[in-house]
Design a protein around this motif. Structure first.
Motif, PDB file in Angstrom:
ATOM      1  N   ALA A 101      40.859  43.891  47.101  1.00  0.00           N
ATOM      2  CA  ALA A 101      41.681  43.469  46.419  1.00  0.00           C
ATOM      3  C   ALA A 101      41.343  42.505  45.426  1.00  0.00           C
ATOM      4  CB  ALA A 101      42.697  42.593  47.418  1.00  0.00           C
ATOM      5  N   ILE A 102      41.919  41.957  44.521  1.00  0.00           N
ATOM      6  CA  ILE A 102      41.714  41.069  43.558  1.00  0.00           C
ATOM      7  C   ILE A 102      41.544  39.717  44.003  1.00  0.00           C
ATOM      8  CG2 ILE A 102      44.050  40.310  42.753  1.00  0.00           C
ATOM      9  CD1 ILE A 102      42.903  40.334  39.744  1.00  0.00           C
ATOM     10  N   ASP A 103      40.362  39.056  43.543  1.00  0.00           N
ATOM     11  CA  ASP A 103      40.206  37.559  44.015  1.00  0.00           C
ATOM     12  C   ASP A 103      41.246  36.697  42.934  1.00  0.00           C
ATOM     13  OD1 ASP A 103      39.343  35.063  44.882  1.00  0.00           O
ATOM     14  OD2 ASP A 103      37.315  35.676  44.439  1.00  0.00           O
ATOM     15  N   PRO A 104      42.158  35.901  43.465  1.00  0.00           N
ATOM     16  CA  PRO A 104      42.767  35.058  42.451  1.00  0.00           C
ATOM     17  C   PRO A 104      42.334  33.633  42.402  1.00  0.00           C
ATOM     18  CG  PRO A 104      43.825  35.266  44.632  1.00  0.00           C
ATOM     19  CD  PRO A 104      42.690  36.119  44.935  1.00  0.00           C
ATOM     20  N   THR A 105      41.184  33.471  42.893  1.00  0.00           N
ATOM     21  CA  THR A 105      40.746  32.041  43.055  1.00  0.00           C
ATOM     22  C   THR A 105      40.399  31.562  41.425  1.00  0.00           C
ATOM     23  OG1 THR A 105      39.542  32.373  45.119  1.00  0.00           O
ATOM     24  CG2 THR A 105      38.785  30.449  43.825  1.00  0.00           C
ATOM     25  N   PRO A 106      41.130  30.594  41.043  1.00  0.00           N
ATOM     26  CA  PRO A 106      40.864  29.962  39.746  1.00  0.00           C
ATOM     27  C   PRO A 106      39.466  29.831  38.944  1.00  0.00           C
ATOM     28  CG  PRO A 106      42.760  28.595  40.860  1.00  0.00           C
ATOM     29  CD  PRO A 106      42.193  29.505  41.619  1.00  0.00           C
ATOM     30  N   SER A 107      38.767  29.434  39.897  1.00  0.00           N
ATOM     31  CA  SER A 107      37.330  28.992  39.536  1.00  0.00           C
ATOM     32  C   SER A 107      36.336  30.223  39.463  1.00  0.00           C
ATOM     33  CB  SER A 107      36.683  27.903  40.238  1.00  0.00           C
ATOM     34  OG  SER A 107      36.723  28.369  41.683  1.00  0.00           O
ATOM     35  N   LYS A 119      38.705  37.035  39.527  1.00  0.00           N
ATOM     36  CA  LYS A 119      38.888  37.876  38.513  1.00  0.00           C
ATOM     37  C   LYS A 119      40.196  37.660  37.691  1.00  0.00           C
ATOM     38  CE  LYS A 119      35.008  39.569  39.914  1.00  0.00           C
ATOM     39  NZ  LYS A 119      33.656  39.471  39.213  1.00  0.00           N
ATOM     40  N   THR A 120      39.899  38.017  36.177  1.00  0.00           N
ATOM     41  CA  THR A 120      41.134  38.623  35.602  1.00  0.00           C
ATOM     42  C   THR A 120      41.405  39.787  35.931  1.00  0.00           C
ATOM     43  OG1 THR A 120      39.902  39.196  33.836  1.00  0.00           O
ATOM     44  CG2 THR A 120      40.678  36.964  33.820  1.00  0.00           C
ATOM     45  N   TRP A 121      42.673  40.478  35.550  1.00  0.00           N
ATOM     46  CA  TRP A 121      42.998  41.745  35.569  1.00  0.00           C
ATOM     47  C   TRP A 121      42.151  42.683  34.925  1.00  0.00           C
ATOM     48  CZ3 TRP A 121      45.483  43.340  39.716  1.00  0.00           C
ATOM     49  CH2 TRP A 121      46.506  42.355  40.353  1.00  0.00           C
ATOM     50  N   ALA A 147      44.599  51.554  44.764  1.00  0.00           N
ATOM     51  CA  ALA A 147      44.203  50.134  44.404  1.00  0.00           C
ATOM     52  C   ALA A 147      45.018  49.258  45.263  1.00  0.00           C
ATOM     53  CB  ALA A 147      44.511  50.119  43.030  1.00  0.00           C
ATOM     54  N   GLN A 148      44.195  48.230  46.045  1.00  0.00           N
ATOM     55  CA  GLN A 148      44.693  47.415  47.018  1.00  0.00           C
ATOM     56  C   GLN A 148      45.776  46.313  46.436  1.00  0.00           C
ATOM     57  OE1 GLN A 148      43.453  44.512  50.672  1.00  0.00           O
ATOM     58  NE2 GLN A 148      42.059  45.921  49.887  1.00  0.00           N
ATOM     59  N   ALA A 163      48.669  37.785  41.656  1.00  0.00           N
ATOM     60  CA  ALA A 163      48.287  37.295  40.461  1.00  0.00           C
ATOM     61  C   ALA A 163      46.690  37.104  40.221  1.00  0.00           C
ATOM     62  CB  ALA A 163      48.906  35.948  40.184  1.00  0.00           C
ATOM     63  N   ASP A 164      46.269  37.159  39.123  1.00  0.00           N
ATOM     64  CA  ASP A 164      44.925  37.077  38.960  1.00  0.00           C
ATOM     65  C   ASP A 164      44.348  35.564  38.878  1.00  0.00           C
ATOM     66  OD1 ASP A 164      45.729  36.252  36.470  1.00  0.00           O
ATOM     67  OD2 ASP A 164      44.485  37.878  35.246  1.00  0.00           O
TER      68      ASP A 164
END
Length: 375
Positions: free
Chosen positions: A140-146, A149-151, A174-175, A217-218
């Motif tokens: 899955a995407i990592d949405p951590t701001p710092s 990842k972006t999309w 795609a997860q 969200a990214d």
């Protein structure tokens, strides 16, 4: 000479073909009943079978059960290490567990893992004569701001998994949701559809258990949308998708990793041919050593009739009050089965399966009629 009467009860092999369609094997990390083949259905208590705590395999099986609905059943093997899925597959095959597909719940991180799944599917067919396909998922995407990842970054990384890969017995998810692979597997097992239906089918209903508010969200706070769905779909991932001003979340095409221009780029083509092939294999086994099947016209006609039976059974469409309910295949025609005698004992057979068309890109054109009214 004395009179003699013999009565033989002939077995013409007209019974039902065994089916494995819509029965999947799930392999994933779980704390309970590890390395044990479990058989689950809609009546099963997942807390008892898979443990009361949340786990990788329990999350996906729960989603599959919700999206499959009535009559759903599956096999499952909880494991300690999901990357060691091959040993679990071998365990299931050795215990004569026959399934249509194998769902590996642990996300893959390298293209070599997808290649290994395709190889394992081919090896299962070689060893056991069982036709299976694999369903895998990416991380899955990592949405951590710092550090997330972006999309754009996420899609680029996912592209490396499938780029240049030819593995037609693997479908990759795609997860997007945590339970995406379970949703997809359940949708393929819904008894309101057939193996010839695409998971895109809107009439099946929206995805169960998720909605648009839960879309991830990214790292920049941009929510998943159809632009991301298209980019991932272009890289041969199966993904959730939306329709503007239409409630619910739906699914894209069920793509496989077949090569460009291959016949099995979508899952329904692979599933319908696999179903026919399983039945045809049983017919062929029954023909071995049978002199009724010979090169004379009547012998070949008899064999062709036997071989057409699976195609005929998969082509029984019907209509109710003007509503068509198409079968899995179009009815076989004369010439769809051909026989070539290579030697007196070696024969080669060619068969044609005709799937129905499926609308996946629809354009409507509306014109005005401004002609003067006729008095």
């Amino acid at each position: 000479m004395l009179g003699k009467v013999t009565v033989n009860a002939l077995n013409l092999q007209q019974g039902e073909f065994p089916t494995v369609e819509k029965f999947f094997l799930f392999i994933g990390v779980g704390p309970t009943n590890r390395d044990t083949v479990l058989f689950l259905n809609t009546d099963s208590n997942l807390d008892t079978e898979l443990g009361s705590a949340a786990s990788e395999i329990k999350t996906q099986i729960s989603a599959a059960r919700s999206n499959a609905g009535q009559n759903w059943a599956c096999a499952a093997i909880p494991v300690a290490d999901g990357t060691a899925w091959a040993a679990a597959v071998d365990l299931a095959m050795a215990q004569d567990v026959r399934v249509e597909a194998i769902v590996v719940c642990t996300p893959v991180t390298a293209a070599a893992q997808l290649t290994a799944m395709n190889t394992k599917a081919e090896d299962i067919n070689t060893t056991y004569g069982r036709r299976v396909f694999f369903i895998a998922q990416s991380i899955a995407i990592d949405p951590t701001p710092s550090t997330g990842k972006t999309w754009a970054q996420f899609i680029t990384e996912r592209t490396a998994l499938t780029s240049g890969l030819s593995a037609y017995r693997v479908s990759v998810v795609a997860q997007i949701y945590a339970n995406s692979i379970g949703i997809y597997a359940g949708r393929l097992c819904n008894y309101g559809t057939t193996v010839a239906d695409t998971p895109m089918r809107v009439e099946t209903g929206p995805l169960v258990g998720v909605d648009q508010t839960g879309l991830p969200a990214d790292k920049d706070g941009v929510k998943y949308n159809n632009a991301h769905a298209k980019a991932l779909n272009d890289q041969r991932f199966a993904v959730p998708q939306l329709y503007a001003d239409y409630p619910g979340v739906f699914w894209s095409d069920g793509q496989t990793l077949d090569a460009p221009a291959g016949d099995y780029q979508v899952i329904e083509n692979l599933r319908v041919v696999d179903k026919a092939a399983r039945a045809v294999r049983l017919v062929l086994i029954g023909l071995l050593g049978n002199r009724r099947f010979n090169s004379e016209p009547i012998g070949e006609a008899w064999a062709i009739n036997k071989l057409m039976r699976p195609l005929r059974e998969m082509s029984r469409s019907y209509a109710f009050q003007g509503i068509p309910f198409p079968a899995e295949l179009k009815p076989p025609q004369d010439g769809d089965v051909a026989i070539n005698w290579i030697t007196r004992t070696q024969v080669e057979i060619f068969m044609k399966a005709r799937p129905f068309e499926i609308p996946k890109d629809i354009t409507a054109n509306i014109v005005l009629d401004l002609s003067a009214p006729v008095a």
